[in-house]
Scaffold this motif. Structure first.
Motif, short mmCIF file in Angstrom:
data_model
loop_
_atom_site.label_atom_id
_atom_site.label_comp_id
_atom_site.label_asym_id
_atom_site.label_seq_id
_atom_site.Cartn_x
_atom_site.Cartn_y
_atom_site.Cartn_z
N LEU A 166 0.85 -1.19 0.00
CA LEU A 166 0.00 0.00 0.00
C LEU A 166 0.89 1.25 0.00
O LEU A 166 1.74 1.42 0.87
CB LEU A 166 -0.89 -0.02 1.24
N LEU A 167 0.70 2.10 -1.00
CA LEU A 167 1.45 3.35 -1.11
C LEU A 167 0.63 4.49 -0.51
O LEU A 167 -0.60 4.42 -0.45
CB LEU A 167 1.74 3.65 -2.59
N ALA A 168 1.30 5.53 -0.05
CA ALA A 168 0.58 6.63 0.59
C ALA A 168 1.25 7.96 0.32
O ALA A 168 2.47 8.05 0.19
CB ALA A 168 0.47 6.39 2.09
N GLU A 169 0.43 9.00 0.20
CA GLU A 169 0.89 10.39 0.11
C GLU A 169 0.05 11.22 1.08
O GLU A 169 -1.14 10.93 1.30
CB GLU A 169 0.71 10.94 -1.31
N THR A 170 0.66 12.25 1.67
CA THR A 170 -0.04 13.10 2.63
C THR A 170 -0.08 14.54 2.14
O THR A 170 0.91 15.07 1.65
CB THR A 170 0.66 13.05 4.00
N ILE A 171 -1.26 15.16 2.30
CA ILE A 171 -1.45 16.57 1.99
C ILE A 171 -1.97 17.24 3.25
O ILE A 171 -2.95 16.79 3.85
CB ILE A 171 -2.49 16.76 0.85
N GLY A 172 -1.31 18.32 3.68
CA GLY A 172 -1.75 19.07 4.85
C GLY A 172 -2.44 20.36 4.45
O GLY A 172 -2.12 20.95 3.41
N CYS A 173 -3.39 20.78 5.28
CA CYS A 173 -4.12 22.01 4.95
C CYS A 173 -4.67 22.63 6.24
O CYS A 173 -5.18 21.92 7.11
CB CYS A 173 -5.28 21.67 4.01
N THR B 268 -0.15 21.84 1.85
CA THR B 268 1.28 21.53 2.01
C THR B 268 1.53 20.07 1.66
O THR B 268 1.14 19.18 2.42
CB THR B 268 1.72 21.79 3.47
N PRO B 269 2.16 19.81 0.53
CA PRO B 269 2.52 18.42 0.20
C PRO B 269 3.40 17.81 1.29
O PRO B 269 4.31 18.49 1.80
CB PRO B 269 3.27 18.55 -1.12
N GLY B 270 3.14 16.59 1.67
CA GLY B 270 3.90 15.96 2.73
C GLY B 270 3.28 16.12 4.11
O GLY B 270 3.70 15.45 5.05
N GLY B 271 2.29 17.00 4.21
CA GLY B 271 1.59 17.16 5.47
C GLY B 271 2.14 18.28 6.32
O GLY B 271 3.20 18.85 6.04
N ILE B 272 1.39 18.64 7.34
CA ILE B 272 1.76 19.72 8.25
C ILE B 272 2.15 19.13 9.59
O ILE B 272 1.43 18.30 10.14
CB ILE B 272 0.56 20.69 8.44
N THR C 252 -2.63 5.69 -10.00
CA THR C 252 -3.93 6.04 -9.42
C THR C 252 -3.74 6.94 -8.21
O THR C 252 -4.49 7.91 -8.01
CB THR C 252 -4.70 4.77 -9.02
N LEU C 253 -2.75 6.62 -7.40
CA LEU C 253 -2.46 7.44 -6.22
C LEU C 253 -2.13 8.87 -6.62
O LEU C 253 -2.68 9.83 -6.07
CB LEU C 253 -1.29 6.82 -5.44
N ASP D 81 -3.44 14.66 -7.21
CA ASP D 81 -3.60 15.83 -8.08
C ASP D 81 -5.02 16.37 -8.04
O ASP D 81 -5.24 17.58 -7.98
CB ASP D 81 -3.22 15.47 -9.52
N THR D 82 -6.00 15.47 -8.07
CA THR D 82 -7.40 15.88 -8.03
C THR D 82 -7.72 16.61 -6.73
O THR D 82 -8.38 17.66 -6.74
CB THR D 82 -8.33 14.65 -8.16
N LEU D 83 -7.24 16.08 -5.61
CA LEU D 83 -7.50 16.71 -4.33
C LEU D 83 -6.81 18.07 -4.22
O LEU D 83 -7.42 19.05 -3.77
CB LEU D 83 -7.03 15.79 -3.19
N CYS D 84 -5.57 18.13 -4.67
CA CYS D 84 -4.83 19.41 -4.63
C CYS D 84 -5.50 20.46 -5.51
O CYS D 84 -5.62 21.63 -5.12
CB CYS D 84 -3.38 19.20 -5.05
#
Length: 253
Positions: free
Chosen positions: A175-182, A249-253, A229-230, A235-238
């Protein structure tokens, strides 16, 4: 070994009165979950149960039936309340026997530490037909039988047993994961999160809110077994956050 199209799952039974009383803080759940992810296996459910045979039997039978693998931590030491082997043997309807290889390992380990006492010999007991999981840390091995794996409760010993099992279990794609912080209240972007997830069938988005510096924010963790897909979901969320005027913030806050 991997079968990318199948989602492989595991259950975990954490055993011990000391966990439920709060005297001991469990560290194995996160450790086992992280290790399983790397093997391409999802930790689907965790149950924490006391040192009571019938409770252990109930949890073991439920989780082994619902998952590809079952792991237990705790209750395989030398004292009278270490009853995991007895409980698992009862769950599997098997007798308990002394494993000759385990006995040999323990005899060698304790040769200069007072010898193999009756209590220490308990750590060589296994459900009949079981194999051993090597334990370089303290001699006493873990136990595997079919899809059931019995491991120590002491986290650094558990870690060694997991290391010995690395690459031994069949699983799916990791399972791959990416984090976006806002800096936004998650309720304000709930619709965006839902739309992004629904547009990407093999993605899940987890929202983890926080309160810092007098402000609310959230980290959004996007997970998928497929790299393209990830990235598309990220990209869609950003794009959605930017369109609605939210800095992220890519990578999370």
């Amino acid at each position: 070994m991997s079968s990318p199209d199948k989602i492989w799952t595991a259950g975990l039974v954490v055993i011990g009165d000391e966990i439920l009383s709060g005297r001991t803080h469990d560290k194995n759940i996160a450790q086992v979950a992280s290790w399983l992810q790397v093997q391409g296996i999802r930790l689907a459910e965790v149950r924490v149960v006391p040192d009571v045979i019938d409770k252990i039997v109930e949890a073991v039978n439920a989780l082994r039936a619902e998952n590809d693998y079952l792991f237990t931590t705790g209750g395989i030491g030398p004292t009278h309340d270490d009853i995991t082997v007895d409980a698992v043997a009862k769950a599997l309807d098997l007798p308990v026997v002394v494993h000759p290889t385990a006995r040999g390992i323990l005899e060698k380990y304790y040769a200069d530490k007072g010898g193999l006492t009756e209590g220490r010999l308990r750590m060589a007991r296994v459900p009949q037909g079981a194999e051993l999981i090597p334990n370089r840390m303290s001699g006493a091995p873990g136990i595997k039988l079919g899809n059931v794996h019995l491991m120590a409760g002491v986290p650094h010993i558990t870690a060694g047993m997991l290391d010995a099992l690395t690459g031994e279990l069949e699983g799916g794609a990791p399972l791959l994961a990416e984090t976006i912080g806002c800096w936004v209240a998650e309720s304000e972007v709930a619709g965006l999160l839902r739309e992004a997830e629904e547009a990407h069938e093999n993605c899940q988005i987890g929202s983890y809110p926080f309160f810092r510096e007098g402000k609310v924010g959230a980290n959004f963790v996007i997970r998928s077994t497929d790299k393209e897909t990830l990235q598309s979901c990220v990209d869609t969320l950003c794009d959605g956050l930017a369109t609605n005027g939210f800095d992220f913030t890519p990578g999370g806050i």
